[in-house]
Design an enzyme around this catalytic site. Structure first.
Site, PDB file in Angstrom:
ATOM      1  N   SER A 279       0.915  -1.226   0.098  1.00  0.00           N
ATOM      2  CA  SER A 279       0.027  -0.120  -0.179  1.00  0.00           C
ATOM      3  C   SER A 279       0.884   1.385   0.046  1.00  0.00           C
ATOM      4  CB  SER A 279      -0.877   0.137   1.363  1.00  0.00           C
ATOM      5  OG  SER A 279      -1.815  -0.979   1.366  1.00  0.00           O
TER       6      SER A 279
HETATM    7  N1  SAM Z   1       0.377  -5.583   4.454  1.00  0.00           N
HETATM    8  C1  SAM Z   1       1.315  -5.829   3.132  1.00  0.00           C
HETATM    9  C2  SAM Z   1       2.190  -5.015   3.067  1.00  0.00           C
HETATM   10  O1  SAM Z   1       2.994  -4.502   4.073  1.00  0.00           O
HETATM   11  O2  SAM Z   1       3.123  -5.313   2.036  1.00  0.00           O
HETATM   12  C3  SAM Z   1       0.203  -5.457   1.771  1.00  0.00           C
HETATM   13  C4  SAM Z   1      -1.020  -6.316   1.707  1.00  0.00           C
HETATM   14  S1  SAM Z   1      -1.606  -6.469   0.021  1.00  0.00           S
HETATM   15  C5  SAM Z   1      -2.331  -4.915  -0.244  1.00  0.00           C
HETATM   16  C6  SAM Z   1      -2.968  -7.618   0.513  1.00  0.00           C
HETATM   17  C7  SAM Z   1      -2.063  -9.099   0.851  1.00  0.00           C
HETATM   18  O3  SAM Z   1      -3.032 -10.058   1.078  1.00  0.00           O
HETATM   19  C8  SAM Z   1      -1.665  -9.868  -0.516  1.00  0.00           C
HETATM   20  O4  SAM Z   1      -0.407 -10.181  -0.624  1.00  0.00           O
HETATM   21  C9  SAM Z   1      -2.670 -10.758  -0.610  1.00  0.00           C
HETATM   22  O5  SAM Z   1      -1.991 -12.216  -1.225  1.00  0.00           O
HETATM   23  C10 SAM Z   1      -3.136 -11.163   0.761  1.00  0.00           C
HETATM   24  N2  SAM Z   1      -4.294 -12.208   0.895  1.00  0.00           N
HETATM   25  C11 SAM Z   1      -5.328 -11.898   0.371  1.00  0.00           C
HETATM   26  N3  SAM Z   1      -6.444 -12.777   0.856  1.00  0.00           N
HETATM   27  C12 SAM Z   1      -5.660 -13.431   2.135  1.00  0.00           C
HETATM   28  C13 SAM Z   1      -6.100 -14.237   2.841  1.00  0.00           C
HETATM   29  N4  SAM Z   1      -7.458 -14.810   2.777  1.00  0.00           N
HETATM   30  N5  SAM Z   1      -5.072 -14.556   3.972  1.00  0.00           N
HETATM   31  C14 SAM Z   1      -3.916 -14.234   3.991  1.00  0.00           C
HETATM   32  N6  SAM Z   1      -3.411 -13.154   3.074  1.00  0.00           N
HETATM   33  C15 SAM Z   1      -4.473 -12.996   2.142  1.00  0.00           C
END
Ligand code: SAM
Length: 217
Positions: free
Chosen positions: A62
């Protein structure tokens, strides 16, 4: 890295001036763990910009203001038990760890990103973040109950298991809305067993939370 560092410091100063970073803790965490430490080489020069950046597997890290807003809403304190859902690059988990100064649990569903985040965290010298592979829409029962749960992917509704795994008085920060990048950022407070108070901070844009209590693949 000198340029990246100079530009990053300017971003943090601006976030502070604009009132997006409001606490000393969030400012300290941002200065200690710049976003350029958590992106691939070719994106480092963009790390100070106010936009999400690509990370492997088609996901994103983000924009700085978005991460600051969520951390300020969470009002993290030393010693809090925190779960992050959606590890991605590991950047937000590193910031959380700097604020709570204790073990942090973060779940990621894409194995490639579990590895990417672990490498980034190790290189940045973060020791108290545990990256767990799996579906974070179910929460992470072994370490529950949590003071805070921060979800960094957009859900169709607030996942019940996450509310269940909050302490009374605990807080869940989660984008809820449509699959395609438009959600409300909710602050959900657990006021008692089965009772919550929910307020929206405003509109945000996140990649989808995919899982049993999120969107279907
Ligand atoms: N917090 C992260 C960072 O600091 O880089 C950014 C996160 S990114 C916007 C969203 C993440 O959520 C992705 O890596 C995606 O694979 C993960 N994601 C989506 N659904 C998920 C789930 N059910 N459980 C765990 N991770 C999930």
């Amino acid at each position: 890295m000198e340029d990246a560092d100079f530009l990053w410091r300017r971003t943090v100063e601006r976030l502070r001036r604009e009132g997006i970073i409001r606490s000393e803790g969030v400012e300290r965490a941002f200065l200690r763990y710049p976003r350029y430490l958590f992106v691939q080489e070719r994106y480092k020069k963009y790390a100070h910009l106010e936009e999400p950046l690509p990370i492997p597997a088609g996901q994103t890290v983000s924009a700085p203001h978005m991460v600051a807003i969520m951390l300020e809403l969470a009002e993290l304190e030393e010693g809090m038990n925190v779960l992050e859902v959606g590890t991605g690059s590991g950047w937000n988990a590193a910031l959380i760890a700097e604020l709570v100064k204790t073990d942090v649990y973060t779940i990621e569903r894409i194995p490639e990103l579990v590895e990417f985040a672990r490498e980034n965290l190790e290189r940045a010298g973060v020791k108290n973040v545990h990256v767990i592979p799996g579906d974070g829409s179910r929460g992470f029962p072994p370490k529950a109950p949590y003071d805070r749960i921060i979800v960094t992917a957009g859900a169709p509704k607030v996942p019940e298991p996450l509310v269940e795994q909050l302490k009374t008085g605990g807080r869940l920060i989660i984008p809820v809305g449509s699959y395609h990048f438009w959600q409300d950022l909710y602050v959900v407070e657990k006021t008692g067993e089965g009772k919550v108070r929910k307020r929206s901070w405003g509109g945000v844009a996140f990649v989808p939370l995919i899982g049993e209590h999120g969107w279907k693949e």
